[in-house]
Enzyme design. Structure first.
Site, PDB file in Angstrom:
ATOM      1  N   CYS A  95       4.076  -0.666 -12.343  1.00  0.00           N
ATOM      2  CA  CYS A  95       4.674   0.446 -13.159  1.00  0.00           C
ATOM      3  C   CYS A  95       5.850   0.030 -14.014  1.00  0.00           C
ATOM      4  O   CYS A  95       6.716   0.670 -14.194  1.00  0.00           O
ATOM      5  CB  CYS A  95       4.938   1.617 -12.252  1.00  0.00           C
ATOM      6  SG  CYS A  95       6.119   1.614 -11.141  1.00  0.00           S
ATOM      7  N   ALA A 119       1.009  -1.398   0.006  1.00  0.00           N
ATOM      8  CA  ALA A 119       0.162  -0.006  -0.038  1.00  0.00           C
ATOM      9  C   ALA A 119       0.768   1.315  -0.001  1.00  0.00           C
ATOM     10  O   ALA A 119       0.334   2.272  -0.322  1.00  0.00           O
ATOM     11  CB  ALA A 119      -1.061  -0.153   1.390  1.00  0.00           C
ATOM     12  N   ALA A 120       2.246   1.297   0.635  1.00  0.00           N
ATOM     13  CA  ALA A 120       2.870   2.773   0.800  1.00  0.00           C
ATOM     14  C   ALA A 120       3.625   3.062  -0.575  1.00  0.00           C
ATOM     15  O   ALA A 120       3.694   2.329  -1.356  1.00  0.00           O
ATOM     16  CB  ALA A 120       3.698   2.352   1.825  1.00  0.00           C
ATOM     17  N   PRO A 121       3.434   4.208  -0.787  1.00  0.00           N
ATOM     18  CA  PRO A 121       3.046   5.357   0.114  1.00  0.00           C
ATOM     19  C   PRO A 121       1.359   5.828   0.134  1.00  0.00           C
ATOM     20  O   PRO A 121       1.177   6.927   0.759  1.00  0.00           O
ATOM     21  CB  PRO A 121       3.834   6.531  -0.465  1.00  0.00           C
ATOM     22  CG  PRO A 121       4.101   6.233  -1.807  1.00  0.00           C
ATOM     23  CD  PRO A 121       4.026   4.780  -2.133  1.00  0.00           C
ATOM     24  N   GLY A 122       0.754   4.967  -0.479  1.00  0.00           N
ATOM     25  CA  GLY A 122      -0.727   5.180  -0.113  1.00  0.00           C
ATOM     26  C   GLY A 122      -1.538   6.082  -0.923  1.00  0.00           C
ATOM     27  O   GLY A 122      -2.648   6.401  -0.747  1.00  0.00           O
ATOM     28  N   ASN A 123      -1.058   6.407  -2.083  1.00  0.00           N
ATOM     29  CA  ASN A 123      -2.090   7.199  -3.198  1.00  0.00           C
ATOM     30  C   ASN A 123      -3.188   6.507  -3.455  1.00  0.00           C
ATOM     31  O   ASN A 123      -4.382   6.846  -3.247  1.00  0.00           O
ATOM     32  CB  ASN A 123      -1.481   7.413  -4.503  1.00  0.00           C
ATOM     33  CG  ASN A 123      -0.498   8.638  -4.330  1.00  0.00           C
ATOM     34  OD1 ASN A 123      -0.696   9.722  -3.266  1.00  0.00           O
ATOM     35  ND2 ASN A 123       0.634   9.012  -5.097  1.00  0.00           N
ATOM     36  N   LYS A 124      -3.003   5.011  -3.791  1.00  0.00           N
ATOM     37  CA  LYS A 124      -4.212   4.339  -4.198  1.00  0.00           C
ATOM     38  C   LYS A 124      -5.065   3.945  -2.857  1.00  0.00           C
ATOM     39  O   LYS A 124      -6.389   3.990  -3.209  1.00  0.00           O
ATOM     40  CB  LYS A 124      -3.705   2.980  -4.740  1.00  0.00           C
ATOM     41  CG  LYS A 124      -3.056   3.121  -6.160  1.00  0.00           C
ATOM     42  CD  LYS A 124      -2.338   2.186  -6.912  1.00  0.00           C
ATOM     43  CE  LYS A 124      -1.389   2.382  -7.925  1.00  0.00           C
ATOM     44  NZ  LYS A 124       0.108   2.717  -7.417  1.00  0.00           N
ATOM     45  N   ARG A 182       8.232   4.075   4.494  1.00  0.00           N
ATOM     46  CA  ARG A 182       6.783   4.456   3.601  1.00  0.00           C
ATOM     47  C   ARG A 182       5.800   4.476   4.144  1.00  0.00           C
ATOM     48  O   ARG A 182       4.797   5.119   4.025  1.00  0.00           O
ATOM     49  CB  ARG A 182       7.351   3.525   2.263  1.00  0.00           C
ATOM     50  CG  ARG A 182       8.224   3.596   1.361  1.00  0.00           C
ATOM     51  CD  ARG A 182       8.509   2.560   0.219  1.00  0.00           C
ATOM     52  NE  ARG A 182       7.433   2.406  -0.719  1.00  0.00           N
ATOM     53  CZ  ARG A 182       7.633   2.725  -1.750  1.00  0.00           C
ATOM     54  NH1 ARG A 182       8.465   3.561  -2.141  1.00  0.00           N
ATOM     55  NH2 ARG A 182       6.470   2.543  -2.542  1.00  0.00           N
TER      56      ARG A 182
END
Ligand code: SAM
Length: 308
Positions: A234, A111-116, A139
């Site tokens: 990515c 999950a980190a850094p958590g934008n999603k 993170r």
């Protein structure tokens, strides 16, 4: 695209955080700041020709605004207040396509850094529960600050290896959605300059990453109530993308199938791969984003045999 040796220019994408504000308020704010709003982009050319203080609404993601490349909004008041999140368009796709219903339980496995995670919280309207895991304490700390700023409340952060979670744990018995965005080569990031030794050992590196990604996906599919999973990277490499999903699905084809999502998205999986139409790829050249890969898996309806 940029010239030789130059990073291609990708627009600045701005996700409106609907936990704190709405698109029309953000549009009004930027207009007051001297920007001019051109409405929803009708074509890729509209987006690639953006310049100066003009901005557009994205044609695929209703909460995404598009500014000219290199527009720096890190000092902007709305960013500091968590009203906008600076997130590349391609990286908005996984949560958007997971599309969980408010109230549901979700695992964000890496999950980190958590934008999603913050985007998932916005889609849930903070109703439900996101179990967010990451191995990296630093993170996770950044993520915690970011989620508070974004006004997200429906999550539990765990400094834990996702592979060590027990799918049979009653805590996860209602988890219907999983977002799996594992560590990858990062080869799709336009701003990333690969270090020399990474390139020298690329085949071995890709093999190791691919093994890890397969393990993570196979583990995620063991959660008993899982209905829908999004796998994303990515990376531009087939070994981390189509190969991972197709290979793991072979062992799960009675239970899960690939779904063809977002038909209006032009760039699909590599044509040489099976089920190419079911995958989404993104790139600076074709979608004016970072390089990215997304696949959506769904549990087969009861009684179904084999994928369709
Ligand atoms: N989803 C994140 C976002 O949108 O901000 C980005 C995730 S990043 C691509 C991959 C993350 O996976 C890294 O933060 C890494 O620490 C984490 N990770 C790697 N192996 C893991 C594991 N076994 N369990 C949980 N997290 C892991």
């Amino acid at each position: 695209a940029g010239g030789a040796g130059q990073a291609p220019r990708v627009p600045r994408y701005v996700r409106v955080n609907t936990l704190k504000t709405c698109v029309s308020d953000v549009v009004d704010y930027f207009k007051r700041q001297g920007y001019s709003y051109l409405g929803k982009a009708a074509s890729l050319e509209d987006v690639s020709s953006l310049s100066g203080k003009k901005f557009l609404l994205d044609p695929h993601l209703p909460e995404l605004l598009i500014f000219a490349p290199q527009t720096d909004l890190h000092e902007n008041q709305l960013y500091a207040a968590g009203h906008i999140i600076l997130q590349d368009k391609a990286s908005c796709l996984p949560a958007f396509l997971l599309n969980p219903l408010p109230g549901s339980h979700i695992i964000d496995a890496c999950a980190a850094p958590g934008n999603k995670t913050s985007q998932l919280a916005a889609i849930l309207k903070n109703k439900g529960q996101i179990f967010a895991f990451d191995l990296d304490a630093k993170r996770l700390a950044t993520m915690s600050t970011m989620l508070v700023r974004a006004g997200a409340t429906c999550y539990q952060l765990a400094h834990q290896d996702f592979l060590a979670t027990d799918p049979a744990d009653p805590k996860y018995s209602s988890v219907r959605y999983i977002l799996l965005d594992p560590s990858c080569s990062g080869s799709g990031m336009v701003s990333r300059v690969p270090v020399e030794e990474e390139n020298a050992n690329l085949p071995e590196r890709l093999q190791a990453l691919s093994r890890f990604q397969r393990k993570m996906l196979a583990h995620a599919l063991k959660f008993p109530a899982l209905q829908r999973l999004v796998y994303s990277t990515c990376s531009v490499h087939q070994e981390e993308n189509e190969d991972v999903v197709l290979d793991v699905l072979k062992q799960w084809e009675k239970e899960f199938r690939l779904v063809e999502v977002l038909p209006s998205w032009s760039q699909r999986g590599l044509a040489t791969c099976a089920k190419a139409k079911c995958f989404l790829r993104a790139s600076p050249k074709e979608t004016l984003t970072n390089g990215f890969f997304v696949a959506v898996l769904e549990r087969q309806p009861a009684g179904a045999s084999g994928p369709r």
